[in-house]
Design a protein around this motif. Sequence first.
Motif, short mmCIF file in Angstrom:
data_model
loop_
_atom_site.label_atom_id
_atom_site.label_comp_id
_atom_site.label_asym_id
_atom_site.label_seq_id
_atom_site.Cartn_x
_atom_site.Cartn_y
_atom_site.Cartn_z
N ARG A 104 16.45 70.53 -28.43
CA ARG A 104 15.73 70.53 -27.06
C ARG A 104 16.52 71.41 -26.53
NH1 ARG A 104 14.48 65.22 -29.01
NH2 ARG A 104 12.13 65.22 -29.49
N TRP A 105 16.81 70.96 -25.18
CA TRP A 105 17.55 71.43 -23.98
C TRP A 105 19.21 71.90 -24.34
CZ3 TRP A 105 14.58 73.76 -20.80
CH2 TRP A 105 13.31 73.44 -20.62
N GLY A 106 19.66 71.01 -25.23
CA GLY A 106 21.01 71.32 -25.90
C GLY A 106 21.20 72.82 -26.38
N TRP A 107 20.21 73.37 -26.77
CA TRP A 107 20.24 74.55 -27.22
C TRP A 107 20.78 75.66 -26.17
CZ3 TRP A 107 20.93 75.89 -31.82
CH2 TRP A 107 20.29 75.21 -33.01
N LEU A 108 20.28 75.38 -24.77
CA LEU A 108 20.67 76.30 -23.64
C LEU A 108 22.24 76.51 -23.79
CD1 LEU A 108 18.26 75.03 -20.99
CD2 LEU A 108 18.02 77.26 -22.37
N GLY A 109 22.79 75.48 -23.80
CA GLY A 109 24.37 75.53 -23.64
C GLY A 109 24.86 76.49 -24.89
N ALA A 110 24.23 76.16 -26.06
CA ALA A 110 24.52 77.23 -27.05
C ALA A 110 24.41 78.69 -27.42
CB ALA A 110 24.40 76.46 -28.45
N LEU A 111 23.41 79.07 -26.42
CA LEU A 111 22.87 80.40 -26.54
C LEU A 111 23.73 81.64 -26.57
CD1 LEU A 111 19.59 80.30 -24.38
CD2 LEU A 111 19.88 80.72 -26.96
N PRO A 112 24.98 81.35 -25.61
CA PRO A 112 25.81 82.64 -25.68
C PRO A 112 26.58 82.69 -26.89
CG PRO A 112 26.06 81.39 -23.64
CD PRO A 112 25.17 80.54 -24.44
N ALA A 113 27.04 81.68 -27.72
CA ALA A 113 27.61 81.78 -28.86
C ALA A 113 26.54 82.32 -29.85
CB ALA A 113 28.31 80.35 -29.16
N LEU A 114 25.26 81.87 -29.88
CA LEU A 114 24.24 82.09 -30.74
C LEU A 114 24.04 83.62 -30.74
CD1 LEU A 114 21.84 79.29 -30.80
CD2 LEU A 114 23.47 79.62 -32.39
N LEU A 115 23.95 84.22 -29.42
CA LEU A 115 23.50 85.43 -29.10
C LEU A 115 24.58 86.47 -29.77
CD1 LEU A 115 21.88 87.71 -28.18
CD2 LEU A 115 22.66 87.44 -25.81
N PHE A 116 25.97 86.01 -29.59
CA PHE A 116 27.15 86.83 -29.91
C PHE A 116 27.09 86.90 -31.33
CE2 PHE A 116 31.45 87.03 -31.23
CZ PHE A 116 31.84 88.22 -30.45
N GLU A 117 26.82 85.62 -32.02
CA GLU A 117 26.77 85.60 -33.64
C GLU A 117 25.74 86.50 -34.06
OE1 GLU A 117 27.64 85.47 -37.43
OE2 GLU A 117 28.90 84.61 -35.99
N TRP A 118 24.44 86.53 -33.55
CA TRP A 118 23.52 87.39 -33.90
C TRP A 118 23.81 88.96 -33.70
CZ3 TRP A 118 19.98 90.82 -31.47
CH2 TRP A 118 18.65 91.25 -32.53
N LEU A 119 24.41 89.27 -32.83
CA LEU A 119 24.81 90.64 -32.52
C LEU A 119 25.84 91.32 -33.37
CD1 LEU A 119 24.87 90.60 -28.55
CD2 LEU A 119 23.19 91.73 -30.07
N ARG A 120 26.68 90.25 -34.10
CA ARG A 120 27.48 90.76 -35.10
C ARG A 120 26.85 91.38 -36.26
NH1 ARG A 120 32.83 87.93 -36.08
NH2 ARG A 120 33.22 86.75 -34.34
N ARG A 121 25.63 90.95 -36.63
CA ARG A 121 24.62 91.45 -37.58
C ARG A 121 23.24 91.02 -37.59
NH1 ARG A 121 25.31 89.38 -43.72
NH2 ARG A 121 27.38 89.22 -42.89
N PRO A 122 22.61 91.72 -36.69
CA PRO A 122 21.31 91.37 -36.17
C PRO A 122 20.51 91.19 -37.40
CG PRO A 122 21.95 93.08 -34.67
CD PRO A 122 22.81 93.06 -36.07
N GLY A 123 19.34 90.42 -37.56
CA GLY A 123 18.45 90.14 -38.71
C GLY A 123 17.60 88.79 -38.30
N ILE A 124 16.65 88.48 -39.25
CA ILE A 124 15.93 87.49 -39.12
C ILE A 124 16.66 86.15 -39.72
CG2 ILE A 124 13.80 86.34 -39.42
CD1 ILE A 124 12.49 89.17 -39.35
N LEU A 125 16.98 85.32 -39.08
CA LEU A 125 17.67 84.12 -39.53
C LEU A 125 16.99 82.92 -39.04
CD1 LEU A 125 21.39 85.11 -40.08
CD2 LEU A 125 19.83 84.12 -41.72
N PRO A 126 17.29 81.62 -39.50
CA PRO A 126 17.06 80.58 -38.98
C PRO A 126 18.11 80.27 -37.68
CG PRO A 126 16.76 79.99 -41.16
CD PRO A 126 17.19 81.47 -40.76
#
Length: 350
Positions: free
Chosen positions: A57-79
């Motif tokens: 739920r709202w806990g994802w908000l705090g994780a968003l920067p790290a998740l976005l950085f990881e996604w930008l390493r190799r963009p794609g459709i991933l869970p």
Amino acid sequence: MILYVVRYHPALSETFVRDEVRGLFLAGVPVELAAFDVRDSVAVEPVGAPVHAQPHRWGWLGALPALLFEWLRRPGILPVRVLWLTTLVRRARRVHVHFAGEAAEWTRLACQRAGVPYSVTVHAVDLYKPRAALGAVLAGATRVVAMTAFNVEALRVGYAIEARLVRFGLRLDGIPLAAPDHSRLILAVGRNVPKKGLDRVVKLAQHLGDQAEVVIVSDMLPSPPADVRGLLPHAQVLDLMASAALFVLPCRRAPDGDMDGLPVVLVEAMATGLPVVTTNVSGIPELVDEAVGWVVPPDDEEALFAAVESALADPAERARRGAAGKDRVRQKLYGIARLVAEMKEVLGEG
């Protein structure tokens, strides 16, 4: 760092994973645990090692920067779960996942993305009621571990995988010893799934009537005359084992193919000195035979009733088989020190 991955933590039916991680941590192995969800709200003993719980739920908000950085390493459709796990995997030298199910699928994708090797311990439901990705999970693992010789052979025949046999370990110093007395308590412990055969235990209670008190620790609905206690903390289950006359678990192969590998509760019951009545399913005969318990065919109601009545009628024989079972578990097979030594080899820490 070695990262262990599980689908659920805490989970009362998976205390052996907690003990494995805790044993490695206390042995000086740099280990951490990642879990995607919580299965049971009943308190369990902490593992000692750092635990990473997937946000919700709202806990994802705090994780968003790290998740976005990881996604930008190799963009794609991933869970998003895979992205979250990848942020942890990148800090690890190796990953080990218990159960080759959903968590193993996510682990395979995260490890591929991060370039980190993983190994997997296969249990029962993941092997006998497999998901479509099981073959890919096994093929991608650098090492595959199985907890019974029966499962080692199933992996060899079904998937051409040469798995290593590593039996699970228990913290035997934390298991109380049964006190020989005139108890008439028959105990069964397990989740309310067909492979556990708990419906047979209810019928056993009906058959025995006043001859014994039948207690079932499970998430099943009330089932008189059996006394269903619900889910209990692990320590309370061990105390019940130490005060019982007999442990009964009539395992079977379920209609969907699922079956146990080797139920941990059987080993725990034997470690207390409690004699057991069970079935010759899967890996159970690797531990239980007529020298340490009573073994009957699965779904043979009359054989189950006869074995229990025979055990109840002979306290001396119960004590003899219970003592033999305790010695087998404590002296030969299922200590935590042996497990830690073998898993250190699997993980490259030996």
